[in-house]
Design a protein around this motif. Structure first.
Motif, PDB file in Angstrom:
ATOM      1  N   GLU A 167       0.829  -1.213   0.000  1.00  0.00           N
ATOM      2  CA  GLU A 167       0.000   0.000   0.000  1.00  0.00           C
ATOM      3  C   GLU A 167       0.862   1.261   0.000  1.00  0.00           C
ATOM      4  O   GLU A 167       0.578   2.244   0.683  1.00  0.00           O
ATOM      5  CB  GLU A 167      -0.989  -0.019   1.168  1.00  0.00           C
ATOM      6  CG  GLU A 167      -1.975  -1.174   1.056  1.00  0.00           C
ATOM      7  CD  GLU A 167      -3.064  -1.165   2.102  1.00  0.00           C
ATOM      8  OE1 GLU A 167      -3.138  -0.215   2.909  1.00  0.00           O
ATOM      9  OE2 GLU A 167      -3.859  -2.127   2.120  1.00  0.00           O
ATOM     10  N   GLY A 187       1.775  -0.649  -4.207  1.00  0.00           N
ATOM     11  CA  GLY A 187       0.334  -0.577  -3.994  1.00  0.00           C
ATOM     12  C   GLY A 187      -0.136   0.860  -4.060  1.00  0.00           C
ATOM     13  O   GLY A 187      -0.262   1.514  -3.026  1.00  0.00           O
ATOM     14  N   THR A 214      -2.123   4.199  -3.887  1.00  0.00           N
ATOM     15  CA  THR A 214      -3.196   4.451  -2.925  1.00  0.00           C
ATOM     16  C   THR A 214      -4.493   5.008  -3.502  1.00  0.00           C
ATOM     17  O   THR A 214      -5.524   4.907  -2.832  1.00  0.00           O
ATOM     18  CB  THR A 214      -2.686   5.397  -1.832  1.00  0.00           C
ATOM     19  OG1 THR A 214      -2.139   6.581  -2.439  1.00  0.00           O
ATOM     20  CG2 THR A 214      -1.598   4.724  -1.005  1.00  0.00           C
ATOM     21  N   GLN A 240      -2.572  -7.785  -0.848  1.00  0.00           N
ATOM     22  CA  GLN A 240      -3.557  -7.025  -0.087  1.00  0.00           C
ATOM     23  C   GLN A 240      -4.870  -7.015  -0.864  1.00  0.00           C
ATOM     24  O   GLN A 240      -4.866  -7.079  -2.091  1.00  0.00           O
ATOM     25  CB  GLN A 240      -3.063  -5.595   0.156  1.00  0.00           C
ATOM     26  CG  GLN A 240      -1.710  -5.502   0.836  1.00  0.00           C
ATOM     27  CD  GLN A 240      -1.659  -6.244   2.159  1.00  0.00           C
ATOM     28  OE1 GLN A 240      -2.632  -6.267   2.903  1.00  0.00           O
ATOM     29  NE2 GLN A 240      -0.520  -6.855   2.453  1.00  0.00           N
ATOM     30  N   THR A 268      -9.840  -0.674  -5.079  1.00  0.00           N
ATOM     31  CA  THR A 268      -8.598   0.089  -5.120  1.00  0.00           C
ATOM     32  C   THR A 268      -7.898  -0.190  -6.447  1.00  0.00           C
ATOM     33  O   THR A 268      -8.360  -1.007  -7.250  1.00  0.00           O
ATOM     34  CB  THR A 268      -7.680  -0.299  -3.960  1.00  0.00           C
ATOM     35  OG1 THR A 268      -7.196  -1.646  -4.166  1.00  0.00           O
ATOM     36  CG2 THR A 268      -8.433  -0.250  -2.620  1.00  0.00           C
ATOM     37  N   GLU A 282      -2.461  -4.045  -6.632  1.00  0.00           N
ATOM     38  CA  GLU A 282      -0.998  -4.041  -6.613  1.00  0.00           C
ATOM     39  C   GLU A 282      -0.449  -4.199  -8.023  1.00  0.00           C
ATOM     40  O   GLU A 282      -1.034  -4.887  -8.866  1.00  0.00           O
ATOM     41  CB  GLU A 282      -0.494  -5.159  -5.692  1.00  0.00           C
ATOM     42  CG  GLU A 282      -0.920  -4.922  -4.245  1.00  0.00           C
ATOM     43  CD  GLU A 282      -0.343  -5.925  -3.279  1.00  0.00           C
ATOM     44  OE1 GLU A 282      -0.060  -5.540  -2.142  1.00  0.00           O
ATOM     45  OE2 GLU A 282      -0.173  -7.109  -3.662  1.00  0.00           O
TER      46      GLU A 282
END
Length: 396
Positions: free
Chosen positions: A95, A128, A130, A190, A369, A372
């Motif tokens: 992240e 990652g 944000t 994640q 999101t 990754e």
């Protein structure tokens, strides 16, 4: 901040990058935690102590000249995992990095980072970013569940233009998204899909009204049954872990964490900032029936891991825990309560859908999101090692 790399970028002069102290790193993170968009706990220096078997570097960058020379404009916790039988490393920024992703000239700060990692022996890097990509409100998703349906089949309530722009910039520079653009449950370390309950500008009455009828009924049932919620401590971590094993067996998943992992996490995060990680307990007739962990950084709060017993589930200890955690997050001024990962399925017949259904009851949003992103670092040997590393991960 030590000067490691200063060269001319394509659009402007590249930032100076180098190792920084944990104190300077924390000060920068603290300056960016004034909103729900601030850094996450996986980029805090303390996370390096949690990840056993990884080497860690704390890096920072900023302008080399001008009135702001020497000031930090971004930081990164880099975790390095050695590939067996070599002196090469896989670099992972969970992240992160904590950088200005709205900057269209990402090369000015991203290229120095990549060159530093290559010089440190990394053959590939995973980051990652944000920014968010898409969001769906709970009400919309409840109305479109069905056999074979997935989140990607549903028109999003909101598409973040920054997330779209960042994805395009990364692709143009040779990055690829882990798991592809239409992932299942694999690819990212994640969760790509998370569930968030907005808290900013809402009263506790608003939060209660946001719960669906089932959630309100279950919270009332827990209170009427005598469920008591309290904040525990390190002494209760073994009981939390025992309940987690029961939960994994019941729900058909495995986190692969040891008791020592949670002990390190609790100790490291709270040493960095007292109260950063809390363990909430739900007791009924003196017995702990459920235990959930919560992590706080600035105005962001995460429900990280939940565990519960198989018996007396009718008294709804987990609903009572979540309601108390949500209220505590609201009381401390958090802008968002992040319930972490959810599956991408909208099929009620899929076993993972139960987790999404439970979180939808809080009335929040599913957020996709950017996930990754990976790329091998330049050099034929690195590309070959990267392909071997992917096969190694697949076997594991």
């Amino acid at each position: 901040m030590s000067a490691l790399l200063v060269t001319a970028g394509c659009g402007r002069q590249e930032a100076r990058l180098g190792p920084i102290t944990a104190q300077a790193y924390r000060a920068f993170v603290a300056s960016r935690t004034g909103s729900a968009l601030g850094p996450g706990f996986l980029q805090c220096p303390s996370w390096a102590e949690v990840k056993e078997g990884w080497q860690a570097q704390l890096l920072g960058w900023g302008p080399d000249t001008g009135p702001a020379a020497g000031e930090l404009t971004g930081v990164a916790l880099v975790l390095l995992r050695q590939f067996p039988g070599t002196r090469k490393y896989f670099a992972y920024l969970p992240e992160g990095p904590v950088a200005d992703w709205s900057d269209p000239d990402v090369d000015a700060w991203l290229m120095p980072l990549l060159r530093h990692l290559r010089g440190a022996g990394a053959f590939a890097v995973r980051i990652g970013p944000t920014p968010d990509f898409r969001r769906w409100n709970a009400a919309r998703l409840k109305a479109v569940t069905g056999t074979g349906r997935r989140l990607s089949d549903v028109l999003a309530c909101q598409v973040d233009p920054l997330g779209t722009a960042v994805a395009e910039r990364l692709r143009a520079r040779g990055w690829h998204r882990c798991g592809g653009d239409n992932p299942g449950d694999d690819g990212d370390a994640q969760p790509r899909y998370v569930f968030r309950v907005p808290l900013a500008g809402r009263t506790t009455e608003d939060l209660w009204a946001g719960l669906n009828q089932e959630w309100r009924r279950n919270v009332r049932r827990a209170h009427a049954s005598g469920v008591e919620v309290e904040v525990g401590g390190a002494a209760e971590l073994p009981e939390f872990y025992r309940l987690l094993q029961i939960t994994e067996e019941r729900d058909g998943f495995r986190l692969g964490r040891s008791p020592a992992y949670f002990e390190r996490q609790y100790a490291a995060l709270n040493a960095e900032e007292p109260g950063r990680m809390k363990l909430y307990l739900a007791r009924h007739q003196g017995e702990i029936l459920a235990a959930h962990t919560m992590v706080t950084v600035g105005r962001r709060v995460w429900y990280q891991t939940g565990a519960s017993a198989d018996h007396r589930r009718e008294v709804r200890p987990s609903n009572a825990l979540q309601w108390r955690m949500m209220l505590d997050a609201h009381a401390r001024g958090a802008e968002v309560y992040d319930m972490r990962g959810v599956p991408p399925t909208l099929d009620p017949h899929d076993r993972p859908y139960g987790l999404l259904r439970w979180k939808l009851g809080t009335g929040g949003q599913v957020v996709e999101t950017l996930g990754e992103w990976e790329r091998p670092l330049s050099g034929a040997a690195n590309h070959t090692l990267y392909r071997a590393f992917q096969l190694y991960l697949a076997r594991r």
